[in-house]
Design a protein around this motif. Sequence first.
Motif, PDB file in Angstrom:
ATOM      1  N   ALA A   1      63.559  34.317  46.628  1.00  0.00           N
ATOM      2  CA  ALA A   1      64.830  34.806  47.160  1.00  0.00           C
ATOM      3  C   ALA A   1      66.006  34.280  46.348  1.00  0.00           C
ATOM      4  N   LEU A   2      65.956  32.995  45.963  1.00  0.00           N
ATOM      5  CA  LEU A   2      67.042  32.413  45.166  1.00  0.00           C
ATOM      6  C   LEU A   2      67.125  33.069  43.789  1.00  0.00           C
ATOM      7  N   ALA A   3      65.975  33.460  43.236  1.00  0.00           N
ATOM      8  CA  ALA A   3      65.975  34.122  41.925  1.00  0.00           C
ATOM      9  C   ALA A   3      66.725  35.444  41.973  1.00  0.00           C
ATOM     10  N   GLN A   4      66.742  36.090  43.151  1.00  0.00           N
ATOM     11  CA  GLN A   4      67.470  37.347  43.295  1.00  0.00           C
ATOM     12  C   GLN A   4      68.963  37.116  43.485  1.00  0.00           C
ATOM     13  N   ALA A   5      69.335  35.944  44.022  1.00  0.00           N
ATOM     14  CA  ALA A   5      70.728  35.700  44.389  1.00  0.00           C
ATOM     15  C   ALA A   5      71.514  34.946  43.327  1.00  0.00           C
ATOM     16  N   LEU A   6      70.848  34.056  42.585  1.00  0.00           N
ATOM     17  CA  LEU A   6      71.547  33.205  41.633  1.00  0.00           C
ATOM     18  C   LEU A   6      71.614  33.853  40.255  1.00  0.00           C
ATOM     19  N   PRO A   7      72.662  33.539  39.474  1.00  0.00           N
ATOM     20  CA  PRO A   7      72.648  33.940  38.062  1.00  0.00           C
ATOM     21  C   PRO A   7      71.442  33.311  37.364  1.00  0.00           C
ATOM     22  N   PRO A   8      70.892  33.975  36.348  1.00  0.00           N
ATOM     23  CA  PRO A   8      69.668  33.465  35.705  1.00  0.00           C
ATOM     24  C   PRO A   8      69.779  32.022  35.231  1.00  0.00           C
ATOM     25  N   GLY A   9      70.906  31.662  34.644  1.00  0.00           N
ATOM     26  CA  GLY A   9      71.068  30.290  34.158  1.00  0.00           C
ATOM     27  C   GLY A   9      71.037  29.274  35.279  1.00  0.00           C
ATOM     28  N   ASP A  10      71.652  29.611  36.428  1.00  0.00           N
ATOM     29  CA  ASP A  10      71.646  28.693  37.568  1.00  0.00           C
ATOM     30  C   ASP A  10      70.241  28.537  38.140  1.00  0.00           C
ATOM     31  N   PHE A  11      69.477  29.622  38.152  1.00  0.00           N
ATOM     32  CA  PHE A  11      68.112  29.525  38.670  1.00  0.00           C
ATOM     33  C   PHE A  11      67.260  28.657  37.747  1.00  0.00           C
ATOM     34  N   ARG A  12      67.418  28.819  36.440  1.00  0.00           N
ATOM     35  CA  ARG A  12      66.667  27.955  35.518  1.00  0.00           C
ATOM     36  C   ARG A  12      67.070  26.499  35.691  1.00  0.00           C
ATOM     37  N   GLY A  13      68.374  26.260  35.926  1.00  0.00           N
ATOM     38  CA  GLY A  13      68.823  24.894  36.164  1.00  0.00           C
ATOM     39  C   GLY A  13      68.191  24.300  37.418  1.00  0.00           C
ATOM     40  N   LEU A  14      68.046  25.118  38.462  1.00  0.00           N
ATOM     41  CA  LEU A  14      67.389  24.661  39.681  1.00  0.00           C
ATOM     42  C   LEU A  14      65.937  24.277  39.396  1.00  0.00           C
ATOM     43  N   LEU A  15      65.221  25.090  38.623  1.00  0.00           N
ATOM     44  CA  LEU A  15      63.834  24.764  38.291  1.00  0.00           C
ATOM     45  C   LEU A  15      63.746  23.463  37.499  1.00  0.00           C
ATOM     46  N   GLU A  16      64.719  23.215  36.628  1.00  0.00           N
ATOM     47  CA  GLU A  16      64.736  21.955  35.880  1.00  0.00           C
ATOM     48  C   GLU A  16      64.883  20.769  36.826  1.00  0.00           C
ATOM     49  N   ARG A  17      65.796  20.886  37.801  1.00  0.00           N
ATOM     50  CA  ARG A  17      65.997  19.793  38.758  1.00  0.00           C
ATOM     51  C   ARG A  17      64.755  19.585  39.623  1.00  0.00           C
ATOM     52  N   LEU A  18      64.153  20.681  40.054  1.00  0.00           N
ATOM     53  CA  LEU A  18      62.941  20.573  40.868  1.00  0.00           C
ATOM     54  C   LEU A  18      61.797  19.944  40.077  1.00  0.00           C
ATOM     55  N   SER A  19      61.695  20.287  38.805  1.00  0.00           N
ATOM     56  CA  SER A  19      60.636  19.726  37.965  1.00  0.00           C
ATOM     57  C   SER A  19      60.804  18.220  37.823  1.00  0.00           C
ATOM     58  N   LEU A  20      62.041  17.769  37.616  1.00  0.00           N
ATOM     59  CA  LEU A  20      62.295  16.327  37.511  1.00  0.00           C
ATOM     60  C   LEU A  20      61.987  15.624  38.832  1.00  0.00           C
ATOM     61  N   HIS A  21      62.373  16.250  39.939  1.00  0.00           N
ATOM     62  CA  HIS A  21      62.141  15.654  41.260  1.00  0.00           C
ATOM     63  C   HIS A  21      60.656  15.500  41.553  1.00  0.00           C
ATOM     64  N   GLN A  22      59.863  16.498  41.124  1.00  0.00           N
ATOM     65  CA  GLN A  22      58.440  16.514  41.461  1.00  0.00           C
ATOM     66  C   GLN A  22      57.570  15.805  40.430  1.00  0.00           C
ATOM     67  N   MET A  23      58.195  15.225  39.417  1.00  0.00           N
ATOM     68  CA  MET A  23      57.411  14.680  38.301  1.00  0.00           C
ATOM     69  C   MET A  23      56.348  13.683  38.785  1.00  0.00           C
ATOM     70  N   ASP A  24      56.712  12.766  39.656  1.00  0.00           N
ATOM     71  CA  ASP A  24      55.760  11.763  40.146  1.00  0.00           C
ATOM     72  C   ASP A  24      55.509  11.889  41.649  1.00  0.00           C
ATOM     73  N   ALA A  25      55.903  13.022  42.227  1.00  0.00           N
ATOM     74  CA  ALA A  25      55.749  13.191  43.676  1.00  0.00           C
ATOM     75  C   ALA A  25      54.284  13.470  44.025  1.00  0.00           C
ATOM     76  N   PRO A  26      53.735  12.773  45.025  1.00  0.00           N
ATOM     77  CA  PRO A  26      52.326  13.007  45.380  1.00  0.00           C
ATOM     78  C   PRO A  26      52.117  14.288  46.181  1.00  0.00           C
ATOM     79  N   GLU A  27      53.188  14.780  46.855  1.00  0.00           N
ATOM     80  CA  GLU A  27      53.030  15.944  47.717  1.00  0.00           C
ATOM     81  C   GLU A  27      53.541  17.204  47.010  1.00  0.00           C
ATOM     82  N   PRO A  28      53.078  18.379  47.442  1.00  0.00           N
ATOM     83  CA  PRO A  28      53.552  19.637  46.841  1.00  0.00           C
ATOM     84  C   PRO A  28      55.042  19.852  47.115  1.00  0.00           C
TER      85      PRO A  28
END
Length: 322
Positions: free
Chosen positions: A154-181
């Motif tokens: 849903a966010l991919a439909q609402a956000l500009p492409p660059g902002d959505f990629r930025g969100l994925l970057e932040r999520l990737s950093l957050h989940q780097m060592d996270a044990p849960e999905p």
Amino acid sequence: MAAALISGEDGARVAEARATLVRALIGPEGEAEMRLDRMSGAELRREPSRLLDALKAVGFFPGPRAVLLEEATDGLAPVISGALDAWAPEDARLVVTGAGLPSKGALRKLFEGRRGAVAITLYDDPPTEGEVGDMLREAGLTRVEPGARDDLVALAQALPPGDFRGLLERLSLHQMDAPEPLDAGVVAALAPQAGEAEVDDLLAAVTEGRRDRVAPLLARLSAQGTGPVAVTIQALRHFRALLAVASDPGGVNAGLAALRPPAGGARRQALTRAAESWRRERIEDGLRSLVELDLALRSGGRVPDRALLERALMRLASNRAE
């Protein structure tokens, strides 16, 4: 291939495609080995001979070379055409970028009709669910709960492409060592808040000298309830980050890497473009004018706050255009 033109409305997507193509042409170490020559459309207008000189130059280090011309407009088509007429296989490859070039404009016609040249146009169609899945895998987000995946689609439909990629970057950093999905709560916490993406668009328009975008973007923010003081605070943060990036002795990339909190997606691309085109004195002048604006907004006065803000941002955009 002698030359390529990359154009599109989304500056972040154009910058990403440009970086990918340049790496393919000169390799990952090409810029460090000074085999990449950058120039802006404004610089080429002031010195038209610079393009051909750059294409013909012989590099100090061996290996393929490239010339990157950014922010090109249709008015530069004759200069680019003349340089390509004189191009030889041993010369540097030319990569040209432009924003929103018309399909029947001179630049696209030049590249589409010329042998040895290609025109790449990027459109702003939002990614499909399958493409979102591919982007998640590329970002290393392989463990995602179904609710979080639905929210990201849903966010991919609402956000500009660059902002959505930025969100994925932040999520990737957050989940780097996270044990849960990855779950929906983390997505909601890290997703751009209402108005944030629009403020980023406004500040990108200011630093890129697009004065015609300032008033419409301010009107949209006002309609969403984002006040002049909030915009000014974010503008101050943006220009302080810009000054830090532009002043780093290690260069723009080192300055971006040192930013805390880190900048990603469209914001990172906007800071990169601005740091490469704004002189340090201009950035410092911009910071001073924003501090004065902040004081004026907080003290109250006869002039409406939005008018003060618009006037100040238009002046900053004019400074970039000079």
